[in-house]
Design an enzyme around this catalytic site. Sequence first.
Site, PDB file in Angstrom:
ATOM      1  CD  GLU A 444      -8.327  17.124 -54.128  1.00  0.00           C
ATOM      2  OE1 GLU A 444      -8.725  18.302 -54.180  1.00  0.00           O
ATOM      3  OE2 GLU A 444      -7.582  16.696 -53.253  1.00  0.00           O
ATOM      4  CG  ASP A 522     -10.266  18.476 -50.833  1.00  0.00           C
ATOM      5  OD1 ASP A 522     -11.451  18.470 -51.230  1.00  0.00           O
ATOM      6  OD2 ASP A 522      -9.661  17.463 -50.445  1.00  0.00           O
ATOM      7  CG  ASP A 524      -6.477  20.441 -48.464  1.00  0.00           C
ATOM      8  OD1 ASP A 524      -6.267  20.498 -49.704  1.00  0.00           O
ATOM      9  OD2 ASP A 524      -6.771  19.389 -47.871  1.00  0.00           O
ATOM     10  CG  ASP A 526      -2.380  17.179 -50.426  1.00  0.00           C
ATOM     11  OD1 ASP A 526      -1.221  17.651 -50.537  1.00  0.00           O
ATOM     12  OD2 ASP A 526      -2.638  16.042 -49.992  1.00  0.00           O
TER      13      ASP A 526
END
Length: 658
Positions: A444, A522, A524, A526
Amino acid sequence: MTEQEKNVAATGYSAENIQVLEGLEAVRKRPSMYIGDIGARGLHHLVYEVVDNSIDEALGGYCTHIDVTINEDNSVTVTDDGRGIPTDIMPKEGKSALEVVLTVLHAGGKFDKESYKVSGGLHGVGVSCVNALSSLLVAEIHREGKIFRQEYRYGKPEYDVKVVGESNRTGTTSTFNPDDTIFKLTTKYDYDTLATRLRELAFLNKGIRLTLTDRREYTESENGNEPGKHYRSDCFYSETGLLEFVDYLDGTREKLTENPIYLETKKPKLPIEVAMQYNNGFNENVHSYVNNINTIEGGTHLSGFRRGLTTTLKNYAEKNNMLARLQFDIDPADFREGLTAVISVKVAEPQFEGQTKTKLGNNEVTAAVSQAVSEALNNYLEENPKDAKRIIDKVILAATARHAARKARELVQRKTVMSGSGLPGKLADCSDRDPAKCEIYLVEGDSAGGSAKQGRDRTFQAILPLRGKILNVEKAMEHKIFESEEIRNIYTALGVTVGTEEDSKALNISKLRYHKIIIMTDADVDGSHIATLIMTFFFRHMQDLIKNGYLYIATPPLYLVKKGKEEQYCWTEEERIAAVERIGKGKEVAVQRYKGLGEMNPDQLWNTTMDPAFRVLRQVTIENAAEADRIFSMLMGDEVPPRREFIETHAKYAKIDA
Ligand code: 0RA
């Protein structure tokens, strides 16, 4: 001569003797040969094997309730209200029938030659395997006014069957503890995995009531549960079978017709049940079963279904002059766009073929299913002309869209054929050319991609950075998908092409360039959204890569706990607490929370997430294609409330960030 007959000729032993000689030690020596694997999948397989025996009793018409309980010590109890396994002594064996069933491989169907045994796990190995792989198994039979009991350790009886009480009912109860020296990875049952299978069995076998109860104490908030003692329980029962199954699978999709199309042939030799429903989506969502086993690779029953569907709809459309305005041919796949269907057949002697032995080979099944589908579908179309028009319009729309997407699709066809210079500019390729040794990280964002490029081992690790959120293929029209640059980059980098002479949508993975495709995002909200978008793309468009075990998810750490020179990476809250305790010994320590891959320098990224010696990769598998399909369409589709509910009960990251 069979292997066994040869043995008999050579040694003078009868078949029974040889079976006893083989015994359950063979199962303990090579458990994977009997139950598939010794990981979580094999562990759950034990329950399915026991439940399958009760399902057989139910299909014979002798049993209506099957209860499964996960006990506090993680053992499992399966109870049915069937006739009870016979306990009288078998003259030849000199042992009770119960003991023979539980200690002799493949002895299951022996006593009831008449019984029509159709269920039976994927490997059809019988409960004796479960017994062999359990540190303790207790069988309790209610029969003839009595309660009989026998206990086994590692498959060996502790005593002969004995009467332990009186009873006014009949049935079989088995409780087993999976042997943790065999199931080293885990002996912990997952509620949702068992629930999904029991729900599926309820849909596939209408009229049987299956319950699941969890009596374990939770130590942390797992699966959205509060810690502490509590029972979780579900009851699965279906009155209308596949009709309800299709409705369940379609859950949030918008239906094209009021009711599903349904058929059930009660031919005793080859019972066929089919339910199908068109929706306004673009995916084919057809699931097939043989003897309650999900035939992921399809086979003759699926071919029969497709043939019946295609010829009937085509004939109907032609007869009613509905294809006049079409300028090009209709492809068989056009008839299945936006179709949800379940096909279930029961075959007395199924031949399973294919890589995972989930492809039905019996040739006689094709014509039978095709005929049954044609007849039922024809009747439906004649009786419901408005629905018929909606369906044909939908097929024409699919054909038109396919035609329009042809040019876009060629973008992923030609480029890779030319190859050589055809690789995406963003790809940092590896130097090795052996796909079996090579891996590609789909990363990403460009900045994390930069760290990954610096941190990697360039001999076998390639990096492909993806910009932001890739297209949600669940909602996009086909041509949009192939027009997306990020998605085209994935095709070209992997060396995967779409379309052959015969089938415009077939996937060709024979030139796949990496055998590990690793999604790295990541840790998290998102990041997990992006990972889900990428997985959705693979699930819908490159499912064969998942089925072959090529897709993985990287797990970057959440924390770095540090004091002076000592530091430790942590992946969970519990690890963090333990590390603070250990390193700090009561004093201040620095805790760094990694929100994104970009916060790690290349060395840290390599050490924690990319180094094969240390990293943890999670392989993406499809345990249950029907359930996966339902969840993908729910998570990535249009309706919001069910999605929110799912995320609230399942999302780890959402909680951590809150
Ligand atoms: C063969 C014969 C009979 C019962 C069963 C098998 C049986 C097996 C299992 C396995 C799990 N639950 C079961 N329930 C029944 C009895 C035949 C008779 O009573 O005449």
